[in-house]
Write a protein that holds these residues in place. Structure first.
Motif, PDB file in Angstrom:
ATOM      1  N   LYS A   1       0.846  -1.214   0.000  1.00  0.00           N
ATOM      2  CA  LYS A   1       0.000   0.000   0.000  1.00  0.00           C
ATOM      3  C   LYS A   1       0.867   1.244   0.000  1.00  0.00           C
ATOM      4  N   SER A   2       1.986   1.192   0.733  1.00  0.00           N
ATOM      5  CA  SER A   2       2.841   2.386   0.780  1.00  0.00           C
ATOM      6  C   SER A   2       3.485   2.642  -0.583  1.00  0.00           C
ATOM      7  N   LEU A   3       3.521   1.614  -1.431  1.00  0.00           N
ATOM      8  CA  LEU A   3       4.051   1.805  -2.789  1.00  0.00           C
ATOM      9  C   LEU A   3       2.976   2.272  -3.764  1.00  0.00           C
ATOM     10  N   GLY A   4       1.727   2.341  -3.285  1.00  0.00           N
ATOM     11  CA  GLY A   4       0.671   2.889  -4.137  1.00  0.00           C
ATOM     12  C   GLY A   4      -0.388   1.894  -4.581  1.00  0.00           C
TER      13      GLY A   4
ATOM     14  N   ASP B   1      -3.762  -0.035  -4.655  1.00  0.00           N
ATOM     15  CA  ASP B   1      -5.100   0.235  -4.114  1.00  0.00           C
ATOM     16  C   ASP B   1      -5.645  -1.001  -3.418  1.00  0.00           C
TER      17      ASP B   1
ATOM     18  N   ARG C   1       8.640   4.934  -6.966  1.00  0.00           N
ATOM     19  CA  ARG C   1       9.602   4.951  -5.854  1.00  0.00           C
ATOM     20  C   ARG C   1      10.361   3.628  -5.859  1.00  0.00           C
TER      21      ARG C   1
ATOM     22  N   VAL D   1      12.516   0.551  -4.770  1.00  0.00           N
ATOM     23  CA  VAL D   1      12.753  -0.059  -3.468  1.00  0.00           C
ATOM     24  C   VAL D   1      14.092  -0.779  -3.543  1.00  0.00           C
TER      25      VAL D   1
END
Ligand SMILES: NC(=O)c1ccc[n+]([C@@H]2O[C@H](COP(=O)([O-])OP(=O)(O)OC[C@H]3O[C@@H](n4cnc5c(N)ncnc54)[C@H](OP(=O)(O)O)[C@@H]3O)[C@@H](O)[C@H]2O)c1
Length: 150
Positions: A2-5, A7, A117, A119
């Motif tokens: 979720k922190s990577l986007g 949904d 982003r 990782v």
């Protein structure tokens, strides 16, 4: 995730993604035949099924400059999934990553704009490349394993 986007996050050990998701435009598959075929169920007509783990398709053979015998082999290898996709109005294609400066420049812009982003799991100096590869082979790396070259 979720922190990577993401949904929606589906834990494949607890849920069947093909029962949870539907009406998507694109699936990027990196697993085997079974998952590839299940992916058809989550796509809407007009959607795209793109696989990096095969089977290779005739277009890939043509773009790679392979002769007609190999084009024929790839036509046969991907016949089943292309036929199943076509029946649902979905296009199937195989994608093989190649070094492409133009694409990297576009990705760089997306990274700089914060839309992607990266990782990074671990960074190894060039002298420890063997350790870096052994770490990748454990299959437990999360994100990129980087080798720095001075
Ligand atoms: N075409 C190209 O240019 C290209 C480039 C790179 C890789 N590839 C191919 O892409 C494929 C994947 O490569 P990889 O390096 O990512 O493989 P990998 O390191 O073996 O990773 C497989 C991942 O899939 C997860 N997984 C396993 N079963 C799953 C399931 N049923 N549902 C959802 N996730 C599942 C695993 O999760 P766990 O961590 O929970 O086990 C693991 O994280 C390989 O076939 C490789 O050859 C192609």
């Amino acid at each position: 995730m979720k922190s990577l986007g993401a949904d929606v996050v589906v834990d494949y050990k607890k849920e069947d993604f093909e029962k949870v998701l539907q009406d998507y435009d694109v699936v990027l598959n990196s697993l085997g035949k079974e998952t590839l075929e299940k992916s058809l169920a989550v796509l809407k007509p007009g959607g795209k099924l793109i696989s990096i783990s095969g089977p290779p398709d005739p277009e890939f053979a043509r773009q790679s400059g392979l002769g007609w015998p190999l084009q024929k082999v790839m036509r046969l290898l991907s016949f089943g999934i292309r036929r199943k996709s076509k029946r649902r109005g979905i296009s199937y294609s195989f994608l093989f990553m190649t070094a492409n400066g133009g694409q990297l420049a576009k990705i760089t812009a997306l990274i700089e704009a914060g839309e992607i982003r990266p990782v990074v799991d671990q960074v190894f100096p060039f002298e420890k490349t063997n350790e870096a590869l052994a770490y990748v082979e454990t299959g437990r790396a999360r994100g990129k394993v980087v080798v720095t070259v001075k």
